[in-house]
Structure formats: structure tokens, C-alpha cells
Scaffold this active site. Sequence first.
Site, PDB file in Angstrom:
ATOM      1  N   ASN A 177     -33.311 -76.973 -28.336  1.00 51.84           N
ATOM      2  CA  ASN A 177     -33.688 -75.572 -28.504  1.00 51.84           C
ATOM      3  C   ASN A 177     -35.220 -75.529 -28.468  1.00 51.84           C
ATOM      4  O   ASN A 177     -35.882 -75.854 -29.448  1.00 51.84           O
ATOM      5  CB  ASN A 177     -33.147 -75.055 -29.844  1.00 51.84           C
ATOM      6  CG  ASN A 177     -33.451 -73.579 -30.049  1.00 51.84           C
ATOM      7  OD1 ASN A 177     -34.127 -72.948 -29.225  1.00 51.84           O
ATOM      8  ND2 ASN A 177     -32.946 -73.029 -31.135  1.00 51.84           N
ATOM      9  N   ARG A 194     -30.650 -74.756 -24.719  1.00 51.26           N
ATOM     10  CA  ARG A 194     -30.427 -73.351 -25.047  1.00 51.26           C
ATOM     11  C   ARG A 194     -31.335 -72.489 -24.172  1.00 51.26           C
ATOM     12  O   ARG A 194     -32.542 -72.740 -24.086  1.00 51.26           O
ATOM     13  CB  ARG A 194     -30.758 -73.111 -26.511  1.00 51.26           C
ATOM     14  CG  ARG A 194     -30.596 -71.661 -26.899  1.00 51.26           C
ATOM     15  CD  ARG A 194     -31.105 -71.417 -28.299  1.00 51.26           C
ATOM     16  NE  ARG A 194     -30.837 -70.032 -28.675  1.00 51.26           N
ATOM     17  CZ  ARG A 194     -31.563 -69.351 -29.558  1.00 51.26           C
ATOM     18  NH1 ARG A 194     -32.607 -69.917 -30.145  1.00 51.26           N
ATOM     19  NH2 ARG A 194     -31.257 -68.111 -29.852  1.00 51.26           N
ATOM     20  N   HIS A 254     -27.255 -64.592 -29.649  1.00 46.71           N
ATOM     21  CA  HIS A 254     -26.492 -65.436 -30.590  1.00 46.71           C
ATOM     22  C   HIS A 254     -25.066 -65.659 -30.099  1.00 46.71           C
ATOM     23  O   HIS A 254     -24.152 -65.918 -30.903  1.00 46.71           O
ATOM     24  CB  HIS A 254     -26.389 -64.791 -31.997  1.00 46.71           C
ATOM     25  CG  HIS A 254     -27.678 -64.624 -32.723  1.00 46.71           C
ATOM     26  ND1 HIS A 254     -27.986 -63.461 -33.416  1.00 46.71           N
ATOM     27  CD2 HIS A 254     -28.742 -65.445 -32.880  1.00 46.71           C
ATOM     28  CE1 HIS A 254     -29.164 -63.581 -33.979  1.00 46.71           C
ATOM     29  NE2 HIS A 254     -29.656 -64.790 -33.666  1.00 46.71           N
ATOM     30  N   ARG A 263     -37.844 -57.936 -37.770  1.00 46.93           N
ATOM     31  CA  ARG A 263     -37.603 -56.979 -36.678  1.00 46.93           C
ATOM     32  C   ARG A 263     -36.921 -55.715 -37.202  1.00 46.93           C
ATOM     33  O   ARG A 263     -36.130 -55.796 -38.142  1.00 46.93           O
ATOM     34  CB  ARG A 263     -36.705 -57.605 -35.601  1.00 46.93           C
ATOM     35  CG  ARG A 263     -37.308 -58.808 -34.944  1.00 46.93           C
ATOM     36  CD  ARG A 263     -36.355 -59.387 -33.893  1.00 46.93           C
ATOM     37  NE  ARG A 263     -36.623 -60.796 -33.723  1.00 46.93           N
ATOM     38  CZ  ARG A 263     -35.691 -61.719 -33.474  1.00 46.93           C
ATOM     39  NH1 ARG A 263     -34.437 -61.375 -33.336  1.00 46.93           N
ATOM     40  NH2 ARG A 263     -36.035 -62.981 -33.349  1.00 46.93           N
ATOM     41  N   GLU A 305     -24.442 -73.842 -33.518  1.00 42.73           N
ATOM     42  CA  GLU A 305     -24.740 -73.528 -32.119  1.00 42.73           C
ATOM     43  C   GLU A 305     -24.930 -74.800 -31.293  1.00 42.73           C
ATOM     44  O   GLU A 305     -24.593 -74.845 -30.119  1.00 42.73           O
ATOM     45  CB  GLU A 305     -25.998 -72.647 -32.053  1.00 42.73           C
ATOM     46  CG  GLU A 305     -25.717 -71.252 -32.592  1.00 42.73           C
ATOM     47  CD  GLU A 305     -26.954 -70.460 -32.948  1.00 42.73           C
ATOM     48  OE1 GLU A 305     -27.546 -70.740 -34.012  1.00 42.73           O
ATOM     49  OE2 GLU A 305     -27.337 -69.575 -32.176  1.00 42.73           O
TER      50      GLU A 305
END
Length: 400
Positions: free
Chosen positions: A11, A92, A181, A240, A385
Amino acid sequence: MKNKSIYIAVNAGSSSLKFKLYTMPEETLVCSGMADRIGQSMGEFSLKYADQKYQLETPIPNHEVGVELLLKALLDTKVIPSYDVIAGVGHRVVQGGKYFSGSVLFTPEVVEKIESLIPLAPLHNRPNLQGYFAFHKVLPSIPHVAVFDTAFHQTMAPQDYLYPIPYQWSTQFDLRRYGFHGTSHQYLVQELAKHSNLSPQKVITCHIGSGASLAAIKDQKVVATSMGLTPLGGIMMGTRTGDIDPSILHFAALKLNETYENVYAMLNKQSGLLGVSGMTSDSRDLEEAHLAGNERAQLANQLFVRRIADFIGQYHIRLHSANALIFSAGIGENSGFYRQLILDEVKDALGIDFDRELNMKTRGKTTKISTPSSQVEVWVIPTNEEIMIIRDTYRLGKGA
Ligand code: AMP
């Protein structure tokens, strides 16, 4: 260690490169770590393996040096006997746009498409590609696989992914909801199927970490998800905004005498829990401040919970009655406090009954926290993940 049994999940961010190594097909975690502060005057490299930790402070001017450090550390620590055992690398990639509805082997055409999507996700796709280029340079003869955050959401119908903007903007510029996601949401519904045989399976997955998104998933296919064109949309997050009236961008720019770019950055980095509380984006600190009576922390948490509850209500209708709700990621897996606040908002409408004591003590472990009489099963499931990246790399790499 067998020849060619090690797979690496990568990642790559703008200043970091996180990795996990697994043996396949056993799915055994071998080690994990990261190269951090890439491009800064001093970098940090760490590797966790068995019960040990290897750490190094050294300048890491770019991702390539990060990868070289990783490979050298794997040999120095004897985590692997030689590079020959590495069978594949999965990367990723955050934005796959409309092109990718599943993982793919890297080819020059795939690189070109990911590059063409950089304008839609400049903070993510560029470093994701840098990670790939760096690994490919040192390990050119093994398969490299791109695993997209957006792919699992490609099953949404046009009325779920289109925005009510002039239609040409959607068709010409690909301005639409993509959702993110995806690997996490997919992992969660697959895990649920191992523990509970709901048929049909109608799940609301809540991936609630510093970035956060919800998805409505029927029989392993996404029908709706909260993040949008970019990860800025949907529920409120650590820093955010989530969904807001877009006029705020215009008025804040006028009032602050700032450019749209700067306000846009503030909506990404200085809003959410951090912006409302004025203190921190970290839920642990906000939980503590909330319980100590801090009113701004309480307000930030109430807003956060309200946004999540609103989406759960929306998705309950979208699924024509959900029969499972899953909490995951940093906050969802670990915080009974936030889960309770959310469940108390939605339980009457959804017919949820949950074990409050069990909820409070559940942390990082797959657990059903609803009671047998609950109309909706409520689960806490730690996401993974990386294992999704590894599984796809193993599957696609075998045929390469
Ligand atoms: P993530 O982005 O999934 O790593 O999640 C980060 C968020 O999860 C932060 O707000 C953390 O405060 C929160 N978090 C991480 N670990 C824990 C924990 N053990 N207990 C409570 N909150 C946690």
C-alpha cells in the site's frame, strides 16, 4: 520455506510504503512493516516479524530506496532465505475508474489506464504507481497485480452512481460515484458468510476508521456506497467533511479570500471530527474528552454518529430491510463507545437488540453482538484488506 511461496501486499502512499508478506496458499502472515517519511530529510523503516522488530532511521529519498531497504531487511533478518521465494506482489490502487471491476495483472496498458485516472485521485494513484514501478524494477520477472479500491463497487446501478449534474459531465469527464474501501467491504461480507448463513444476505457494512465509508450489499454485490467521486464524500470522517452542500466551497472561498484549491484541501484535511471538535481527529481522544464533559468533543461525536445513522437508515430502505450490520476498521472494530452511540440511534427503526456489555468489551475480534431476538444481526469483524490483495495476487499470478 517453499520455493515461490511468498506474496507481498503493498500500500504505497505519497510519503509511505506499507507492506505485509504472506505465505500462500496457507495465508500465514510472515511479517509486516513500512517505509515512512519518504522524501523527507530523515526516513524511518520498520519491520515486524515473529516477536521481533527491526528498525532503521535513514534517508529514504524515494519509493525505490524504500523497496531496496525492505528487500535487504528481509534477507538481513533471515525472514526469507533469498528473493527466489517471492512469487508475486499485489499493489493497492485506489482509483480504478470505470475500467476495472476486478483485480488485474499489471501490463503497460494497465499502467496507462491508471495514469489516465490520476486527475480523479491525484493523492493516491500517483504514489500507488510509484510503488509498483519501484517493486517492478527490482523484481521484474514475477507477476504484479493491481487491486482496486473501487472495483467491488462497480455493480452499482446508474441511479446509484450518477449525480444529478448535467449528464455530459458524467459521460465526458466520468464524474460519478465510484466508492472506495472496496476490498474491505468485500472481505467483510465474505467473512460474514463464513459465520452466518443469511439468505438473501442483505448487509450494511460500516468501515469506520479515520477514512470511513458505508456500503449496502445484497448477496455479495454492492448496491450503494457512501464515498463518491473521491474519498471526500459520504459520512463525516476524521478530517474530511463527507457529503456537504457544495455551495460551502464557493462561500468559504469568498469569505476566507482563499482559492478553491485551498478550501478543497481544508475540506479534506481540516474538517470532520478535527474541524468540529477543534481538537483532534483521533477518536480515542474524542471519546475521552466526550466522557469528561467537553462540549465540542460531544458535538463532534453527535454529528459523526448522526451522519452514520442517517446512512444506515437510507441503506436499510435501499436493501428493502437489511438483515446484518457490520462494524469494522479502527473505530468500528475497537470502540464499543461509538458502536453504542450509533446503535442507540438506529436500533428502534431496525428492530435491533444488542448485548451492551458484550459490545463494550469487544475489540478487534469477530463477534456477534446482537441478541437472538434482534431482527438484524450486528457483527464486529476486523477487516483485512491485505489478505484480499494477497488472494487476488495468488489467483492471478498462478496463471501468469
Ligand atoms: P484506521 O483508519 O482504520 O486505522 O482507524 C483510525 C481510527 O481508529 C482513529 O480515529 C483511532 O483513534 C481509532 N482507533 C484505532 N485503534 C483504536 C483502539 N484500539 N480503540 C479505539 N479507537 C481506535
